[in-house]
Design a protein around this motif. Structure first.
Motif, short mmCIF file in Angstrom:
data_model
loop_
_atom_site.label_atom_id
_atom_site.label_comp_id
_atom_site.label_asym_id
_atom_site.label_seq_id
_atom_site.Cartn_x
_atom_site.Cartn_y
_atom_site.Cartn_z
N LEU A 1 53.93 89.22 41.97
CA LEU A 1 53.44 87.97 42.06
C LEU A 1 53.19 87.94 43.54
O LEU A 1 53.98 88.13 44.41
CB LEU A 1 54.33 86.88 41.75
CG LEU A 1 53.51 85.39 41.58
CD1 LEU A 1 52.93 85.23 40.22
CD2 LEU A 1 54.45 84.55 41.94
N GLU A 2 51.89 87.42 43.96
CA GLU A 2 51.43 87.06 45.34
C GLU A 2 50.76 85.91 45.45
O GLU A 2 50.43 85.15 44.32
CB GLU A 2 50.62 88.14 45.95
CG GLU A 2 51.08 89.67 45.92
CD GLU A 2 50.00 90.42 46.10
OE1 GLU A 2 49.84 90.82 47.42
OE2 GLU A 2 49.32 91.14 45.20
N GLU A 3 50.75 85.39 46.56
CA GLU A 3 49.74 84.10 46.88
C GLU A 3 48.33 84.45 46.45
O GLU A 3 47.94 85.69 46.30
CB GLU A 3 49.84 83.79 48.46
CG GLU A 3 51.13 83.58 49.03
CD GLU A 3 51.47 81.99 48.77
OE1 GLU A 3 50.62 81.36 48.36
OE2 GLU A 3 52.46 81.90 49.39
N PRO A 4 47.56 83.54 46.08
CA PRO A 4 46.13 83.61 45.87
C PRO A 4 45.51 84.01 47.09
O PRO A 4 46.04 84.15 48.14
CB PRO A 4 45.44 82.28 45.18
CG PRO A 4 46.66 81.35 46.14
CD PRO A 4 47.86 82.10 46.07
N TRP A 5 44.08 84.53 46.97
CA TRP A 5 43.44 85.06 48.22
C TRP A 5 42.97 83.55 49.09
O TRP A 5 42.25 83.00 48.36
CB TRP A 5 42.11 85.90 47.85
CG TRP A 5 41.33 86.25 49.09
CD1 TRP A 5 40.05 85.62 49.23
CD2 TRP A 5 41.92 86.99 49.83
NE1 TRP A 5 39.64 86.37 50.53
CE2 TRP A 5 40.63 87.20 51.05
CE3 TRP A 5 42.71 87.85 50.06
CZ2 TRP A 5 40.84 87.85 52.08
CZ3 TRP A 5 42.72 88.69 51.44
CH2 TRP A 5 41.65 88.88 52.41
N ARG A 6 43.26 83.76 50.19
CA ARG A 6 43.15 82.72 50.98
C ARG A 6 42.73 83.38 52.52
O ARG A 6 43.52 83.05 53.58
CB ARG A 6 44.35 81.62 51.35
CG ARG A 6 44.84 80.82 50.05
CD ARG A 6 45.62 79.80 50.42
NE ARG A 6 46.02 79.12 49.13
CZ ARG A 6 47.38 79.16 48.59
NH1 ARG A 6 48.27 79.76 49.18
NH2 ARG A 6 47.59 78.40 47.32
N GLU A 7 41.72 84.06 52.37
CA GLU A 7 41.25 84.84 53.60
C GLU A 7 42.22 85.21 54.42
O GLU A 7 42.04 85.68 55.82
CB GLU A 7 40.41 83.65 54.59
CG GLU A 7 39.36 82.93 53.69
CD GLU A 7 38.13 83.86 52.90
OE1 GLU A 7 37.90 84.90 53.62
OE2 GLU A 7 37.64 83.50 51.83
N ASN A 8 43.19 85.87 53.92
CA ASN A 8 44.23 86.83 54.56
C ASN A 8 45.00 85.97 55.49
O ASN A 8 45.36 86.64 56.40
CB ASN A 8 43.63 88.14 55.31
CG ASN A 8 44.45 89.03 55.76
OD1 ASN A 8 45.53 89.23 55.11
ND2 ASN A 8 44.44 89.73 56.87
N GLN A 9 45.00 84.69 55.32
CA GLN A 9 46.12 83.85 56.25
C GLN A 9 47.46 84.28 56.20
O GLN A 9 47.99 84.39 55.17
CB GLN A 9 45.85 82.45 56.18
CG GLN A 9 44.30 81.93 56.31
CD GLN A 9 44.12 80.57 56.07
OE1 GLN A 9 44.68 79.78 56.70
NE2 GLN A 9 43.50 80.30 54.92
N GLN A 10 48.10 84.39 57.33
CA GLN A 10 49.39 84.84 57.61
C GLN A 10 50.29 83.77 56.53
O GLN A 10 50.25 82.56 56.71
CB GLN A 10 49.79 84.94 58.93
CG GLN A 10 51.41 85.30 58.87
CD GLN A 10 51.92 86.48 59.77
OE1 GLN A 10 50.85 87.05 60.32
NE2 GLN A 10 53.10 86.73 59.64
#
Length: 138
Positions: A31-40
């Protein structure tokens, strides 16, 4: 050197769910975060191929596999957790997908993490290839 594949199978504005394979063998869910422009700390890792290194994490107080050379990011580590509240922009391990308190989650995280670490044992370096599943793959 181990070859790890993270294949994403579900992506929503809430979370990204995937499967983790080591040397071609299915090990666990992720499980990961959704795609948010590769923000840290708040985005999943961009699709691509990255070096992996087993490194000590002072915050988690144990050795974890670190995904290296992610553009603009550091300390991206594969670790235990259940929901995006636990990710810090890192992949979490789980034995199965589910929901906790109405949030997309991976369950059995400790067991899955132990399975992943066992599959990686005997190595301190590897490669991880991150891809997204698509019907176009067939």
């Amino acid at each position: 050197m181990r070859k790890v594949e993270l294949i994403r199978v579900e992506s929503t504005d809430e979370a990204t769910l995937g499967g983790l394979l080591v040397d071609g063998k299915s090990i666990c869910w992720t499980l990961e975060e959704p795609w948010r422009e590769n923000q840290q700390n708040i985005s999943c890792i961009p699709v691509g191929r990255y070096p992996l290194k087993l490194e000590y994490s002072p915050s988690k107080r144990c050795e974890l596999w670190t995904v290296k050379d992610v553009p603009g990011r550091s300390y991206v580590r594969i670790h235990k957790g259940n929901t995006v509240d636990d990710t810090e922009g890192c992949p979490l391990t789980g034995t199965k997908p589910g929901y906790l308190e109405g949030k997309r989650a991976v369950l059995g995280s400790r067991e899955a993490f132990n399975d992943f670490m066992a599959a990686m044992s005997g190595s301190r370096e590897g490669i991880i290839e991150i891809s997204s599943f698509s019907a176009m793959n067939f």
